[in-house]
Write an enzyme that holds these catalytic residues in place. Structure first.
Site, PDB file in Angstrom:
ATOM      1  N   CYS A 140      13.028  64.634   6.361  1.00 50.74           N
ATOM      2  CA  CYS A 140      12.172  63.824   7.140  1.00 50.74           C
ATOM      3  C   CYS A 140      12.890  63.560   8.389  1.00 50.74           C
ATOM      4  O   CYS A 140      14.219  63.098   8.392  1.00 50.74           O
ATOM      5  CB  CYS A 140      11.622  62.433   6.563  1.00 50.74           C
ATOM      6  SG  CYS A 140      10.947  61.194   7.382  1.00 50.74           S
ATOM      7  N   HIS A 183       3.026  63.818   2.896  1.00 52.42           N
ATOM      8  CA  HIS A 183       4.163  63.214   3.300  1.00 52.42           C
ATOM      9  C   HIS A 183       4.003  62.504   4.786  1.00 52.42           C
ATOM     10  O   HIS A 183       4.311  61.127   4.749  1.00 52.42           O
ATOM     11  CB  HIS A 183       5.375  64.248   3.830  1.00 52.42           C
ATOM     12  CG  HIS A 183       6.742  63.992   4.481  1.00 52.42           C
ATOM     13  ND1 HIS A 183       7.542  64.017   3.639  1.00 52.42           N
ATOM     14  CD2 HIS A 183       6.819  63.273   5.719  1.00 52.42           C
ATOM     15  CE1 HIS A 183       8.451  63.635   4.525  1.00 52.42           C
ATOM     16  NE2 HIS A 183       7.957  63.187   5.624  1.00 52.42           N
ATOM     17  N   GLU A 184       3.199  63.179   5.758  1.00 54.42           N
ATOM     18  CA  GLU A 184       2.718  62.444   6.965  1.00 54.42           C
ATOM     19  C   GLU A 184       1.777  61.068   6.779  1.00 54.42           C
ATOM     20  O   GLU A 184       2.203  60.141   7.294  1.00 54.42           O
ATOM     21  CB  GLU A 184       1.979  63.408   7.974  1.00 54.42           C
ATOM     22  CG  GLU A 184       3.117  64.483   8.360  1.00 54.42           C
ATOM     23  CD  GLU A 184       4.281  64.051   8.774  1.00 54.42           C
ATOM     24  OE1 GLU A 184       4.564  63.063   9.372  1.00 54.42           O
ATOM     25  OE2 GLU A 184       5.277  64.853   8.511  1.00 54.42           O
ATOM     26  N   HIS A 187       3.509  58.162   5.644  1.00 54.69           N
ATOM     27  CA  HIS A 187       4.336  57.514   6.668  1.00 54.69           C
ATOM     28  C   HIS A 187       3.246  56.388   7.260  1.00 54.69           C
ATOM     29  O   HIS A 187       3.692  55.136   7.621  1.00 54.69           O
ATOM     30  CB  HIS A 187       4.684  58.188   7.712  1.00 54.69           C
ATOM     31  CG  HIS A 187       5.833  58.911   7.806  1.00 54.69           C
ATOM     32  ND1 HIS A 187       7.038  58.117   7.711  1.00 54.69           N
ATOM     33  CD2 HIS A 187       6.319  60.115   7.684  1.00 54.69           C
ATOM     34  CE1 HIS A 187       8.238  59.281   7.587  1.00 54.69           C
ATOM     35  NE2 HIS A 187       7.665  60.449   7.843  1.00 54.69           N
TER      36      HIS A 187
HETATM   37 ZN    ZN Z   1       8.705  61.975   7.258  1.00 54.12          ZN
END
Ligand code: ZN
Length: 221
Positions: A140, A183-184, A187
């Site tokens: 990341c 993953h995004e 966030h």
């Molecule tokens: Zn990330």
């Protein structure tokens, strides 16, 4: 029984007006967001742990429908793309909290499409996760120097806003690109891959790169 006075009516109208103005400005671009968007270079500052923990851990809110065509959104999208594709970052995805903006905006490299274009998704949510669960390495931009092993589903259904019409669109994404979406989108909920990883380790490739880095280069200073 109430007696309506001019002063009372004026006070009531002022209250209604302030409530209407407040409702209209609710979740519009804040002054802080405007400053970050407009004053940053095309390469935006990337938030990292632990310095920017509060930003990275704050759940993001949606962009208002009436702001989907705003110059702030267009500028932010362009600068986020420049940032994630810059050789210094070289990521396959980026989420708005990583440039200091807690809004539901991500860029994902569509490795499942020809020429692997980067695409932007606004007001994105993952509706469902399914398919196999696979374990693989993740890194990341906000956790530099580390990598970890994370188990994720191979299929997702996403929904996001069409920037022209404001209508919600849905799409099924499969394979490694579905991992990037997860993953995004994490966030946007204040979740980092290190929360999900069963192991986190120092990224040796990055350490090698760091050793090669010449801090005495004139352009570094
Ligand atoms: Zn990330």
């Amino acid at each position: 029984m109430y007696r309506y006075t001019v002063k009372g009516v004026a006070r009531f109208l002022a209250l209604v007006l302030s409530l209407v103005l407040n409702a209209c400005s609710q979740n519009g671009w804040t002054e802080r967001e405007r400053i970050i968007i407009e004053r940053s270079d095309s390469l935006m500052f990337v938030t990292v742990l632990p310095d920017d923990s509060v930003l990275l851990r704050t759940p993001s809110i949606e962009v208002r429908k009436q702001d989907l065509q705003s110059k702030e959104l267009k500028t932010l999208m362009a600068k986020m793309l420049s940032t994630v594709t810059d050789p210094s970052q070289d990521g396959v995805g980026i989420a708005a909290p990583q440039v200091g903006i807690n809004r539901r905006i991500i860029w994902v490299q569509r490795l499942d499409k020809e020429d692997e274009p980067f695409e932007c998704y606004v007001n994105i949510r993952i509706d469902s996760l399914f398919g196999d669960v696979k374990r693989g390495p993740e890194g990341c931009l906000s956790v530099p120097g580390y990598a970890g092993m994370v188990s994720r589903n191979t299929d997702v259904i996403i929904s996001y806003a069409d920037l022209e019409s404001g209508e919600t669109r849905k799409e099924h994404i499969a394979g490694y690109t579905a991992i990037i979406f997860q993953h995004e989108c994490d966030h946007l909920d204040g979740i980092l891959y290190v929360d999900r990883a069963d192991s986190v380790f120092v990224n040796k490739a990055w350490m090698e790169e760091l050793k090669q880095f010449d801090y005495t280069r004139p352009d570094w200073w």
